[in-house]
Design an enzyme around this catalytic site. Sequence first.
Site, PDB file in Angstrom:
ATOM      1  CD  GLU A 143     -74.591  12.895   7.086  1.00 48.49           C
ATOM      2  OE1 GLU A 143     -74.892  13.786   7.886  1.00 48.49           O
ATOM      3  OE2 GLU A 143     -74.140  11.793   7.434  1.00 48.49           O
ATOM      4  CG  HIS A 176     -72.549  15.242  12.151  1.00 49.87           C
ATOM      5  ND1 HIS A 176     -71.755  15.031  11.049  1.00 49.87           N
ATOM      6  CD2 HIS A 176     -73.525  14.296  12.106  1.00 49.87           C
ATOM      7  CE1 HIS A 176     -72.230  13.992  10.373  1.00 49.87           C
ATOM      8  NE2 HIS A 176     -73.299  13.536  10.981  1.00 49.87           N
TER       9      HIS A 176
END
Length: 242
Positions: A143, A176
């Site tokens: 990420e 997410h």
Amino acid sequence: MKKEYVYILVTYILMLLSGAIGYPVLYYAGVNVFHEPADSMRTLTPPLWTVISFIIGLIIVLYLLRKAAKKETDRAEPLPAAPSAIWAISGVFLCFFAQTAAAIIESLFGVPAASNNTQQIMALIERFPLVILISSIAGPILEEIVFRKIIFGTLRRRFSFLLSGIVSSVIFGLAHTEPSHLFLYSLLGLTLAYLYEKTNRITVSMFAHVSMNTIVVVRLLLHPSVLQTSVHEIYSSIGGLL
């Protein structure tokens, strides 16, 4: 944007979507090649494929990142090691502060505290403990490369820190797949972008992200009831995993 960065983004997206093919292939192999019981494979397939896909994805991404680094000619000078270490350690506390502040603000608007994303990931860890390596290490590293190094870094070449940070952090939050906690994820993403901005070392935001996720996972394993009681203690690293 460098072609290696494009390849990294494509690799990351394919990794997240790979379960559509990986799950049935792994299940078939387990049942028909290794003669594992069908019920056992139904339980093991999701977490096992998560580990396999993220490890392969991380190896490819790191290779591409190293290749891109060799071509860099205009990289800004990173902060020296000692102050960078201070920022890295301080960054862990900054991330927890940002998360707690965001959770409090969300609660004022009636956002439920529980995180379905985190509950699902903790369920995977219970089935296959090696998933901890993904939630605590591989996931955060990927990420930081994707959302801070590439997306934020590319935007930052043309726009201000605030605009680049907000745009990249909102993308980070949307990844997410938990809209109710978009503000929390976005504020955390902005905090990590700030760490990268101040040090020009992606390893600093990586350290903060990895440390935070590791602390949260360990706490949730030791105190599972926290999942049901307080989002202040909850944060999931694997964007878009499920």
